[in-house]
Design an enzyme around this catalytic site. Structure first.
Site: not given
Length: 410
Positions: A200, A177, A222, A337, A254
């Site tokens: 990420d 997390p 990117k 999200m 995660g």
């Protein structure tokens, strides 16, 4: 002999006769490693602990239920003497000397011809530690050194570069997390061994700073080719670097398979003929509420929890979520999200029967130094998010479990 250090060596005992005298605690500790080595083990002892007896029942060792007798060590390659009878231990030790059998004695190491090191394993490496000064042997000291080395190998803080050619491939690692301490031991080790890391933004960023300077770190957010080509570009980057013979780690936040598009990457790698190892991670859906003092289940309060992606609104035609059914559940609802869609989500749940007073907690930047918790209800959550300026990433918990723990800090 006591003035000279032991000569370290690794014994290959597969298929070779090993005799263990005594079936007590010493044998119980030493037998698993001998079994793993593939030795042909004969235990000579009138009695044995339940664990040792279970090894015999399972056919892992042969148990002769009697005391030691002269001649037991004649055909042995290695012997472990660990009976409670000093006289029997001395006779067995003398027999081992006559037959040139390497012999470990649990009662008197100075009279043995071999010592058992403190051992541990990690990623195919066996660490064995012996004290070089026979007059100052300290089993606790050697065990502590072993533990430190093994732990360093497991968590990646102690890394030796590979000088032989490695099989190219990709490790899909769930980073947890956000707190760098919550990545798995295996994930951290693979990260420390990587040539290329494609990360990420939600992965444990602090771990990237620990990587050696030769490791190429690529920010997945990117990678070029445009917004809707991002996943394809990530897949291509994984394939390209792996085909160059590099060890590649795809570091994700995660767990790779919880709303992480991890399977798409696995499928792309499989189609390209590239080996992929999946390392599960601690999902924020459980860990972040826990870090904020919220159990997703609790006796007498919630016997279920449901994890939902909130990246599309309930009225969006792309939504695959059965929101009316979720509104009827009595357990905990965890939404990932969903910060920018929470108003519409709350409205939909209430419209299908959920009480407007149902507690809601939003945990932003969970498990990191920036973690904060904001509480509301379904009736007030949309306004609370705006007033408190709650930003992603945040885990949203809906249900009575929100009020189970201690009072949230003001």
């Amino acid at each position: 002999m006591a003035e000279h250090p032991a000569y370290p060596v690794g014994l290959r005992l597969f298929g070779r006769r090993v005799v263990v005298l005594g079936g007590g605690q010493v044998a119980q500790r030493r037998l698993p490693a001998l079994i793993a080595a593939g030795a042909d083990i004969v235990l000579v002892s009138p009695e044995a602990t339940p664990s040792v007896e279970a090894m015999a029942d399972a056919g892992e060792i042969t148990w002769e239920k009697r005391p030691y007798a002269d001649g037991d060590l004649a055909a042995a390659w290695y012997a472990l003497i660990a009976t409670s009878d000093p006289e029997a231990n001395s006779r067995a030790s003398a027999e081992a000397e006559r037959h040139r059998v390497w012999c470990v004695r649990s009662d008197d190491a100075d009279l043995a011809t071999a010592w058992t090191p403190a051992t541990g394993t990690s990623a195919g490496v066996t660490v064995a530690v012996l004290t070089t000064d026979a007059r100052g042997r300290d089993p606790r000291h050697t065990a502590a050194i072993r533990d430190a080395v093994v732990e360093g190998l497991r968590d990646g803080t102690l890394v030796a570069p590979h000088h032989r050619t490695r099989t190219p491939g990709v490790a899909l690692v769930g980073g947890g997390p956000g707190d760098p301490d919550l990545i798995t031991v295996r994930g951290r080790r693979l990260l420390a061994e990587a040539d290329v890391v494609i990360a990420d933004r939600l992965g444990p960023r602090d771990l990237l700073a620990e990587l050696p300077s030769h490791v190429e770190v690529i920010d997945a957010a990117k990678i070029p080719y445009g917004r809707y080509m991002a996943q394809e570009a990530i897949n291509n980057a994984l394939i390209e670097h792996a085909k160059q013979g590099k060890s590649v780690v795809r570091l994700k936040g995660g767990d790779p398979f919880v709303f992480g598009r991890g399977m798409e990457e696995v499928q792309a790698l499989a189609e390209a003929g590239i080996a992929c190892t999946v390392v599960p991670g601690i999902s924020s859906s459980i860990s972040v509420p826990g870090a904020a003092g919220i159990p997703v289940t609790h006796r007498g309060v919630a016997h279920e929890f449901t994890v939902v992606s909130g990246h599309v609104a309930p009225d969006d035609e792309r939504s695959l979520v059965d929101w009316p059914s979720l509104a009827k559940l009595t357990g905990t609802l965890v939404i990932l999200m969903g910060v920018d869609k929470i108003g519409k989500i709350a409205e939909t749940l209430v419209a299908h029967g959920k009480s407007p007073e149902t507690p809601v907690a939003l945990v932003q930047e969970g498990t990191t130094a920036a973690q904060r918790r904001v509480d509301a209800t379904l009736a007030t959550v949309a306004g609370t998010v705006r007033a408190e300026d709650v930003k992603p990433p945040a885990v949203i918990v809906i249900g009575e479990v929100v009020n189970v723990g201690p009072e949230p800090a003001a």
